[in-house]
Scaffold this active site. Structure first.
Site, short mmCIF file in Angstrom:
data_model
loop_
_atom_site.label_atom_id
_atom_site.label_comp_id
_atom_site.label_asym_id
_atom_site.label_seq_id
_atom_site.Cartn_x
_atom_site.Cartn_y
_atom_site.Cartn_z
N TYR A 147 0.85 -1.19 0.00
CA TYR A 147 0.00 0.00 0.00
C TYR A 147 0.88 1.24 0.00
CZ TYR A 147 -3.44 3.44 1.71
OH TYR A 147 -4.26 4.53 1.86
N ASP A 242 9.19 2.49 0.17
CA ASP A 242 8.14 3.19 0.91
C ASP A 242 8.29 2.79 2.37
OD1 ASP A 242 5.91 4.04 2.20
OD2 ASP A 242 4.46 3.25 0.75
N LYS A 270 4.12 8.97 9.13
CA LYS A 270 3.86 8.35 10.43
C LYS A 270 4.83 8.81 11.54
CE LYS A 270 0.91 4.99 8.46
NZ LYS A 270 0.87 4.05 7.38
C1 LIG Z 1 0.28 4.62 5.97
C2 LIG Z 1 1.03 4.34 4.74
C3 LIG Z 1 0.96 5.17 3.61
C4 LIG Z 1 0.01 6.33 3.53
O1 LIG Z 1 0.27 7.30 4.47
P1 LIG Z 1 -0.91 8.34 4.84
O2 LIG Z 1 -0.25 9.30 5.77
O3 LIG Z 1 -2.00 7.51 5.44
O4 LIG Z 1 -1.33 8.97 3.56
C5 LIG Z 1 1.78 4.90 2.54
N1 LIG Z 1 2.62 3.85 2.56
C6 LIG Z 1 2.71 3.02 3.61
C7 LIG Z 1 3.68 1.90 3.58
C8 LIG Z 1 1.90 3.23 4.73
O5 LIG Z 1 1.96 2.37 5.75
#
Ligand SMILES: *Cc1c(COP(=O)(O)O)cnc(C)c1O
Length: 430
Positions: A147, A242, A270
């Protein structure tokens, strides 16, 4: 279901349903995957949250990753308070942005330059754009179950919320927007080779969660990340990690430090916001120099580098030392050992996957290495387990396809209580 009284939560949810789609501002919060209704939080501190009816829970959602120091850490709250007194947003450079950039670059050596934005979604969207601008190529390889936020072109086989609701490809995304997205199975070296072969000289980037945590949790097989490093280098494609979830969580330098593989670009979010909305992307100087105002790739944000988010994030990063990761590793090992023993005693087949302070309990007797494996988990069993845990005062993410998070505020006694609750929850689940 229904062990604890949640009258006030139920009333709030009824009201929310009238005015907010599904009653929530992010889909997984709605409990659709496990049945029942979400509770509403009144306050949180350390590893605990209290709902509006006064029930107390040991929390493993950790605001979906950011709360590595626990909720409402006094130093972070104080940093926000003192930043707010100087102004909440300027739209003019402020010193905290420079401090944040150096903290990230020092902790993550592959990052020579970094730009702040407001969410992980934005970070991934911009990283893809700059990779395309740099390589002057179009296609992006992503992996099933990874994701990268709700970016149009990446919302294909995206795990997390999309998976839970059984439509991995969102409505509202024209096919033309994803025609440059090539989706490949995670941990599948041959499939990656085939994707490069089929799209020779047109792959701009390979993007992945080095440790996928949005379809539950599974790990890269030995050699997989190194292979991706090598093939992208040979093919002239940009390797994007990511690390929105894993950054500063699996090690101070993220998954790339833990696994010893350096990407060209990294996405953050995060933890680096200390609980405030934030994202960032950074990496090789020559690639990052393609960004406006230096280069032709446009990216911007009214609230980017926001002083409150920077202040909270800086303190959060400053508090992360070697002992943090040792503590988290010990707590993780204790939880893993206890959970495996509880499942064995109850005769319930589980795969307990863990990497440092991230974990997931799948209800299957088969090993989990990719999305297809994760999908074999018995989701009805998870739903019953989830509700029994909640009624036992343990708050887990309301979906099989989410990772759990430990924080430094969890104590061995909290883990012990959690394992006891799990032992009770698992009994009779088979
Ligand atoms: C949470 C997450 C996102 C998206 O971040 P948001 O701040 O919710 O837009 C993208 N990549 C990974 C791996 C994530 O865990």
């Amino acid at each position: 279901m229904g062990g604890l009284a949640r009258k006030k939560s139920d009333a709030l949810f009824a009201e929310a349903l009238e005015r907010i789609p599904g009653g929530v501002n992010s889909p997984v919060r709605a409990f659709r995957a496990v049945g029942g209704k979400p509770f509403f939080v009144d306050r949180a501190r350390g590893c605990r949250v209290w709902d509006v009816d006064g029930n107390e829970y040991i929390d493993y959602i950790g605001t979906w990753g950011p709360a590595i120091h626990g909720h409402a850490h006094p130093r972070i709250i104080e940093a926000i308070r003192s930043a707010a007194e100087r102004g909440t947003s300027f739209g003019i450079p402020n010193p905290l942005e420079v401090k944040m950039a150096s903290l990230i670059c020092e902790a993550v050596p592959s990052v020579e330059k970094v730009r702040m934005c407001n969410s992980g979604t934005e970070a991934c969207m911009a990283a893809i754009r700059v990779a395309r601008g740099h390589t002057k190529r179009n296609k992006v390889i992503k992996f099933e179950g990874c994701y990268h936020g709700h970016v149009d072109s990446l919302l294909v086989n995206a795990g997390s919320g999309a998976l839970t609701f059984g439509h991995p490809d969102s409505a509202g995304v024209p096919a033309a927007f994803t025609q440059h997205t090539v989706v490949v199975r995670f941990n599948d070296i041959e499939a990656v080779k085939a994707a490069f072969l089929a799209n020779s000289n047109d792959i701009a980037a390979v993007i992945l969660e080095p440790v996928p945590g949005n379809a539950g949790l599974y790990l890269p097989k030995p050699g997989f990340l190194t292979f991706l490093r090598e093939i992208t280098r040979e093919e002239g494609a940009v390797l994007i990690f990511d690390e929105v979830m894993t950054g500063f969580r699996l090690a101070r330098g993220g998954a790339q430090e833990r696994f010893g593989v350096q990407p060209d670009l990294t996405c953050f979010g995060k933890i680096i916001g200390g609980g405030l909305p934030v994202g960032a992307f950074g990496g090789r100087r020559d690639i990052m120099n393609c960004l406006a105002p230096l280069g032709p790739v446009y990216q911007a944000g009214t609230l980017s580098g926001n002083p409150l988010a920077m202040a909270a994030g800086i303190v959060a990063l400053e508090m992360l030392g070697h002992e943090t990761y040792n503590t988290l590793e010990k707590l993780g090992a204790q939880l893993e050992e206890g959970m495996l023993e509880a499942a064995r005693a109850a005769g319930v087949p589980v795969q307990f996957l863990r990497c440092g302070s991230m974990f997931c309990c799948y209800f299957t007797d088969l090993p989990v290495h990719d999305l297809a494996d994760a999908m074999k988990s018995d989701r009805d069993r998870f739903a019953r387990y989830f509700h029994r845990m909640l009624d036992g005062g343990i708050s887990l993410a309301p979906s099989q396809f989410e990772a759990g998070f430990l924080c430094t505020a969890h104590t061995p006694a909290d883990i012990e209580r959690t394992v006891e609750a799990a032992a009770r929850a698992l009994r009779g689940l088979n």
